[in-house]
Design a protein around this motif. Structure first.
Motif, PDB file in Angstrom:
ATOM      1  N   THR A  72       0.841  -1.191   0.000  1.00 23.05           N
ATOM      2  CA  THR A  72       0.000   0.000   0.000  1.00 23.05           C
ATOM      3  C   THR A  72       0.878   1.243   0.000  1.00 23.05           C
ATOM      4  O   THR A  72       2.071   1.189   0.309  1.00 23.05           O
ATOM      5  CB  THR A  72      -0.900   0.051   1.254  1.00 23.05           C
ATOM      6  OG1 THR A  72      -0.056   0.180   2.410  1.00 23.05           O
ATOM      7  CG2 THR A  72      -1.787  -1.175   1.371  1.00 23.05           C
ATOM      8  N   VAL A  73       0.251   2.363  -0.307  1.00 23.96           N
ATOM      9  CA  VAL A  73       0.965   3.638  -0.276  1.00 23.96           C
ATOM     10  C   VAL A  73       1.434   3.911   1.153  1.00 23.96           C
ATOM     11  O   VAL A  73       2.549   4.385   1.372  1.00 23.96           O
ATOM     12  CB  VAL A  73       0.057   4.774  -0.798  1.00 23.96           C
ATOM     13  CG1 VAL A  73       0.712   6.134  -0.593  1.00 23.96           C
ATOM     14  CG2 VAL A  73      -0.286   4.553  -2.256  1.00 23.96           C
ATOM     15  N   GLU A  74       0.581   3.592   2.113  1.00 16.77           N
ATOM     16  CA  GLU A  74       0.953   3.821   3.514  1.00 16.77           C
ATOM     17  C   GLU A  74       2.185   2.994   3.896  1.00 16.77           C
ATOM     18  O   GLU A  74       3.056   3.467   4.625  1.00 16.77           O
ATOM     19  CB  GLU A  74      -0.216   3.479   4.445  1.00 16.77           C
ATOM     20  CG  GLU A  74      -1.380   4.439   4.359  1.00 16.77           C
ATOM     21  CD  GLU A  74      -2.224   4.249   3.097  1.00 16.77           C
ATOM     22  OE1 GLU A  74      -2.248   3.141   2.522  1.00 16.77           O
ATOM     23  OE2 GLU A  74      -2.846   5.230   2.664  1.00 16.77           O
ATOM     24  N   ALA A  75       2.245   1.770   3.403  1.00 21.92           N
ATOM     25  CA  ALA A  75       3.409   0.919   3.694  1.00 21.92           C
ATOM     26  C   ALA A  75       4.670   1.534   3.102  1.00 21.92           C
ATOM     27  O   ALA A  75       5.726   1.525   3.737  1.00 21.92           O
ATOM     28  CB  ALA A  75       3.180  -0.479   3.142  1.00 21.92           C
ATOM     29  N   LYS A  77       5.142   4.753   2.503  1.00 21.12           N
ATOM     30  CA  LYS A  77       5.443   5.935   3.318  1.00 21.12           C
ATOM     31  C   LYS A  77       6.168   5.532   4.596  1.00 21.12           C
ATOM     32  O   LYS A  77       7.144   6.180   5.005  1.00 21.12           O
ATOM     33  CB  LYS A  77       4.159   6.687   3.653  1.00 21.12           C
ATOM     34  CG  LYS A  77       3.588   7.458   2.495  1.00 21.12           C
ATOM     35  CD  LYS A  77       2.297   8.164   2.919  1.00 21.12           C
ATOM     36  CE  LYS A  77       1.670   8.918   1.782  1.00 21.12           C
ATOM     37  NZ  LYS A  77       0.410   9.577   2.183  1.00 21.12           N
ATOM     38  N   ASP A  78       5.707   4.468   5.234  1.00 23.77           N
ATOM     39  CA  ASP A  78       6.346   3.995   6.460  1.00 23.77           C
ATOM     40  C   ASP A  78       7.784   3.554   6.183  1.00 23.77           C
ATOM     41  O   ASP A  78       8.693   3.857   6.961  1.00 23.77           O
ATOM     42  CB  ASP A  78       5.555   2.830   7.071  1.00 23.77           C
ATOM     43  CG  ASP A  78       4.197   3.267   7.610  1.00 23.77           C
ATOM     44  OD1 ASP A  78       3.985   4.492   7.808  1.00 23.77           O
ATOM     45  OD2 ASP A  78       3.343   2.377   7.818  1.00 23.77           O
TER      46      ASP A  78
END
Length: 127
Positions: A72-75, A77-78
């Protein structure tokens, strides 16, 4: 090294699949001014635009779960915030200059094979 090469080859294949062949524009000649009003012609249906999301989804659905994917995009970003990944932007330098994800390294796809030595061997590489 095999994993990095596999990732790069996958991204290269995706890029090639998303780019259609270039079509040169056809020169047009202005029609002569008609003396009689032309009969209205119904609009010709145009070819549907390429649904890039559908193409990418179809490609990614063929990859085994959690196999060389960020998820995911969040992954992503993290991973970027933690500093444990290198992000490579494979667009041309002028496209990169117009805007890119902070911290991304620009290595154009046409030069990627010549610059594999610039990629770290101790961190995951996201293209």
């Amino acid at each position: 090294m095999k994993r990095t090469l596999w990732i790069l080859l996958t991204i290269f294949a995706l890029t090639l699949a998303a780019c259609g062949p270039a079509v040169a524009p056809t020169p047009t000649v202005a029609p002569p001014t008609p003396t009689v009003a032309p009969t209205p012609v119904p609009p010709t249906p145009t070819k549907a635009a390429l649904d890039v999301k559908a193409v990418v989804d179809r490609f990614l659905s063929g990859i085994p779960d959690k196999y060389y994917t960020v998820g995911t995009v969040e992954a992503l970003k993290d991973m970027l915030a933690a500093g444990n990944v290198v992000l490579v932007d494979v667009r041309e330098p002028n496209e990169y200059a117009e805007g890119h994800i902070p911290g991304a390294v620009n290595i154009p796809i046409r030069t990627l094979a010549k610059n594999l030595d610039k990629l770290p061997k101790d961190k995951p590489v996201v293209v």
